[in-house]
Scaffold this motif. Structure first.
Motif, PDB file in Angstrom:
ATOM      1  N   SER A 164       0.810  -1.218   0.000  1.00 24.68           N
ATOM      2  CA  SER A 164       0.000   0.000   0.000  1.00 24.68           C
ATOM      3  C   SER A 164       0.843   1.268   0.000  1.00 24.68           C
ATOM      4  CB  SER A 164      -0.939   0.007   1.198  1.00 24.68           C
ATOM      5  OG  SER A 164      -0.189   0.094   2.392  1.00 24.68           O
ATOM      6  N   LEU A 165       2.169   1.127   0.065  1.00 23.83           N
ATOM      7  CA  LEU A 165       3.061   2.277   0.120  1.00 23.83           C
ATOM      8  C   LEU A 165       4.171   2.119  -0.915  1.00 23.83           C
ATOM      9  CD1 LEU A 165       3.366   2.441   4.004  1.00 23.83           C
ATOM     10  CD2 LEU A 165       1.991   3.937   2.580  1.00 23.83           C
ATOM     11  N   PRO A 166       3.878   2.342  -2.194  1.00 22.75           N
ATOM     12  CA  PRO A 166       4.913   2.179  -3.215  1.00 22.75           C
ATOM     13  C   PRO A 166       6.152   3.002  -2.878  1.00 22.75           C
ATOM     14  CG  PRO A 166       2.762   2.534  -4.218  1.00 22.75           C
ATOM     15  CD  PRO A 166       2.603   2.769  -2.739  1.00 22.75           C
ATOM     16  N   GLY A 167       7.304   2.377  -3.054  1.00 19.87           N
ATOM     17  CA  GLY A 167       8.563   3.055  -2.781  1.00 19.87           C
ATOM     18  C   GLY A 167       9.026   2.935  -1.341  1.00 19.87           C
ATOM     19  N   ILE A 168       8.192   2.385  -0.464  1.00 18.62           N
ATOM     20  CA  ILE A 168       8.542   2.214   0.955  1.00 18.62           C
ATOM     21  C   ILE A 168       9.032   0.780   1.157  1.00 18.62           C
ATOM     22  CG2 ILE A 168       7.666   2.234   3.325  1.00 18.62           C
ATOM     23  CD1 ILE A 168       7.705   4.999   2.004  1.00 18.62           C
ATOM     24  N   PRO A 169      10.182   0.597   1.813  1.00 20.47           N
ATOM     25  CA  PRO A 169      10.671  -0.763   2.051  1.00 20.47           C
ATOM     26  C   PRO A 169       9.697  -1.543   2.933  1.00 20.47           C
ATOM     27  CG  PRO A 169      12.243   0.878   2.880  1.00 20.47           C
ATOM     28  CD  PRO A 169      11.056   1.611   2.355  1.00 20.47           C
ATOM     29  N   PRO A 170       9.829  -2.870   2.967  1.00 21.08           N
ATOM     30  CA  PRO A 170       8.922  -3.697   3.761  1.00 21.08           C
ATOM     31  C   PRO A 170       8.888  -3.254   5.223  1.00 21.08           C
ATOM     32  CG  PRO A 170      10.309  -5.081   2.384  1.00 21.08           C
ATOM     33  CD  PRO A 170      10.834  -3.678   2.265  1.00 21.08           C
ATOM     34  N   LEU A 171       7.690  -3.313   5.786  1.00 22.20           N
ATOM     35  CA  LEU A 171       7.469  -2.961   7.186  1.00 22.20           C
ATOM     36  C   LEU A 171       7.049  -4.192   7.963  1.00 22.20           C
ATOM     37  CD1 LEU A 171       5.330   0.284   6.675  1.00 22.20           C
ATOM     38  CD2 LEU A 171       7.774   0.148   7.225  1.00 22.20           C
TER      39      LEU A 171
ATOM     40  N   VAL B  88       1.857  -5.092  26.547  1.00 21.21           N
ATOM     41  CA  VAL B  88       2.219  -5.444  25.178  1.00 21.21           C
ATOM     42  C   VAL B  88       2.449  -4.139  24.448  1.00 21.21           C
ATOM     43  CG1 VAL B  88       1.488  -6.509  23.017  1.00 21.21           C
ATOM     44  CG2 VAL B  88       0.946  -7.617  25.193  1.00 21.21           C
ATOM     45  N   LEU B  89       3.600  -4.045  23.825  1.00 25.33           N
ATOM     46  CA  LEU B  89       3.969  -2.865  23.055  1.00 25.33           C
ATOM     47  C   LEU B  89       4.123  -3.311  21.617  1.00 25.33           C
ATOM     48  CD1 LEU B  89       6.524  -0.169  23.876  1.00 25.33           C
ATOM     49  CD2 LEU B  89       6.868  -1.504  21.809  1.00 25.33           C
ATOM     50  N   PHE B  90       3.675  -2.473  20.695  1.00 27.41           N
ATOM     51  CA  PHE B  90       3.965  -2.775  19.302  1.00 27.41           C
ATOM     52  C   PHE B  90       4.364  -1.516  18.563  1.00 27.41           C
ATOM     53  CE2 PHE B  90      -0.575  -2.064  19.463  1.00 27.41           C
ATOM     54  CZ  PHE B  90      -0.855  -1.324  18.330  1.00 27.41           C
ATOM     55  N   SER B  91       5.212  -1.731  17.576  1.00 23.65           N
ATOM     56  CA  SER B  91       5.742  -0.637  16.778  1.00 23.65           C
ATOM     57  C   SER B  91       5.842  -1.096  15.334  1.00 23.65           C
ATOM     58  CB  SER B  91       7.125  -0.236  17.301  1.00 23.65           C
ATOM     59  OG  SER B  91       7.662   0.829  16.546  1.00 23.65           O
ATOM     60  N   ILE B  92       5.487  -0.212  14.410  1.00 23.24           N
ATOM     61  CA  ILE B  92       5.654  -0.487  12.984  1.00 23.24           C
ATOM     62  C   ILE B  92       7.013   0.086  12.585  1.00 23.24           C
ATOM     63  CG2 ILE B  92       4.726  -0.122  10.666  1.00 23.24           C
ATOM     64  CD1 ILE B  92       2.812  -1.639  12.575  1.00 23.24           C
ATOM     65  N   LEU B  93       7.858  -0.750  12.027  1.00 22.94           N
ATOM     66  CA  LEU B  93       9.189  -0.295  11.658  1.00 22.94           C
ATOM     67  C   LEU B  93       9.669  -1.004  10.410  1.00 22.94           C
ATOM     68  CD1 LEU B  93      11.898  -1.997  13.782  1.00 22.94           C
ATOM     69  CD2 LEU B  93       9.518  -2.328  14.355  1.00 22.94           C
TER      70      LEU B  93
ATOM     71  N   THR C   8       1.236  -5.561   5.632  1.00 23.48           N
ATOM     72  CA  THR C   8       0.935  -5.535   4.215  1.00 23.48           C
ATOM     73  C   THR C   8       0.252  -4.240   3.793  1.00 23.48           C
ATOM     74  OG1 THR C   8      -1.167  -6.684   4.569  1.00 23.48           O
ATOM     75  CG2 THR C   8       0.777  -8.038   4.060  1.00 23.48           C
ATOM     76  N   GLN C   9      -0.324  -3.540   4.764  1.00 21.92           N
ATOM     77  CA  GLN C   9      -0.916  -2.243   4.487  1.00 21.92           C
ATOM     78  C   GLN C   9      -0.723  -1.362   5.706  1.00 21.92           C
ATOM     79  OE1 GLN C   9      -4.869  -2.085   2.907  1.00 21.92           O
ATOM     80  NE2 GLN C   9      -4.664  -4.077   1.899  1.00 21.92           N
ATOM     81  N   PHE C  10      -0.527  -0.061   5.456  1.00 26.49           N
ATOM     82  CA  PHE C  10      -0.362   0.889   6.551  1.00 26.49           C
ATOM     83  C   PHE C  10      -0.723   2.265   6.041  1.00 26.49           C
ATOM     84  CE2 PHE C  10       2.088   3.872   9.127  1.00 26.49           C
ATOM     85  CZ  PHE C  10       1.723   3.473  10.415  1.00 26.49           C
ATOM     86  N   GLY C  11      -1.478   2.992   6.801  1.00 28.75           N
ATOM     87  CA  GLY C  11      -1.838   4.342   6.374  1.00 28.75           C
ATOM     88  C   GLY C  11      -2.751   5.016   7.368  1.00 28.75           C
ATOM     89  N   ARG C  12      -3.265   6.153   6.987  1.00 29.63           N
ATOM     90  CA  ARG C  12      -4.191   6.950   7.797  1.00 29.63           C
ATOM     91  C   ARG C  12      -5.552   6.944   7.105  1.00 29.63           C
ATOM     92  NH1 ARG C  12      -1.302   7.477  12.372  1.00 29.63           N
ATOM     93  NH2 ARG C  12       0.777   8.213  11.928  1.00 29.63           N
ATOM     94  N   LEU C  13      -6.603   7.059   7.875  1.00 26.30           N
ATOM     95  CA  LEU C  13      -7.953   7.060   7.304  1.00 26.30           C
ATOM     96  C   LEU C  13      -8.343   8.421   6.725  1.00 26.30           C
ATOM     97  CD1 LEU C  13      -9.845   4.868   9.894  1.00 26.30           C
ATOM     98  CD2 LEU C  13      -8.902   4.205   7.680  1.00 26.30           C
ATOM     99  N   ALA C  14      -7.650   9.447   7.103  1.00 22.91           N
ATOM    100  CA  ALA C  14      -7.972  10.767   6.536  1.00 22.91           C
ATOM    101  C   ALA C  14      -6.687  11.521   6.251  1.00 22.91           C
ATOM    102  CB  ALA C  14      -8.814  11.580   7.517  1.00 22.91           C
TER     103      ALA C  14
END
Length: 113
Positions: free
Chosen positions: A8-15, A73-78, A107-113
């Protein structure tokens, strides 16, 4: 789409999502670690959890009576490429068998607005 990009983020390396489960007693140590390594962990979320199972240790009398441990439980997208560096630094800063981790692909990451 390049197969090494996040769909969902062309040009962004795998997260990946890095998840840490740990006793409530070391919450501040973990939060301090995350702030000190903000270049690798750009943000995180944390919530209260209760642990069950054979590998969990009951650290207090209350936990023993209740039959479950209080934790977080802590989680972080990196970036997937940064996971090993984070784990090496985390093992040095908080060398505890009571901290569990796992990763899941994002596989997907973003904001709703």
């Amino acid at each position: 789409m390049n197969p090494i990009e996040t769909p969902s983020l062309p040009g962004i390396p795998p997260l990946v999502a890095l998840h840490l489960a740990f006793p409530a007693a070391i919450e501040e140590d973990v939060v301090d670690f995350c702030h000190e390594h903000s270049s690798l962990l750009p943000g995180f979320s944390m919530f209260a959890a209760e642990g069950f199972g054979a590998s969990g240790r009951l650290l207090t009398a209350v936990e023993t009576v209740r039959g479950r441990s209080r934790g977080r439980v802590l989680f972080s997208i990196l970036a997937a490429a940064d996971v090993d560096a984070v784990l090496v630094a985390l093992r040095r800063a908080i060398p505890s068998a009571d901290v569990s981790y796992w990763t899941t692909p994002v596989t997907q990451f973003g904001r709703l607005a």
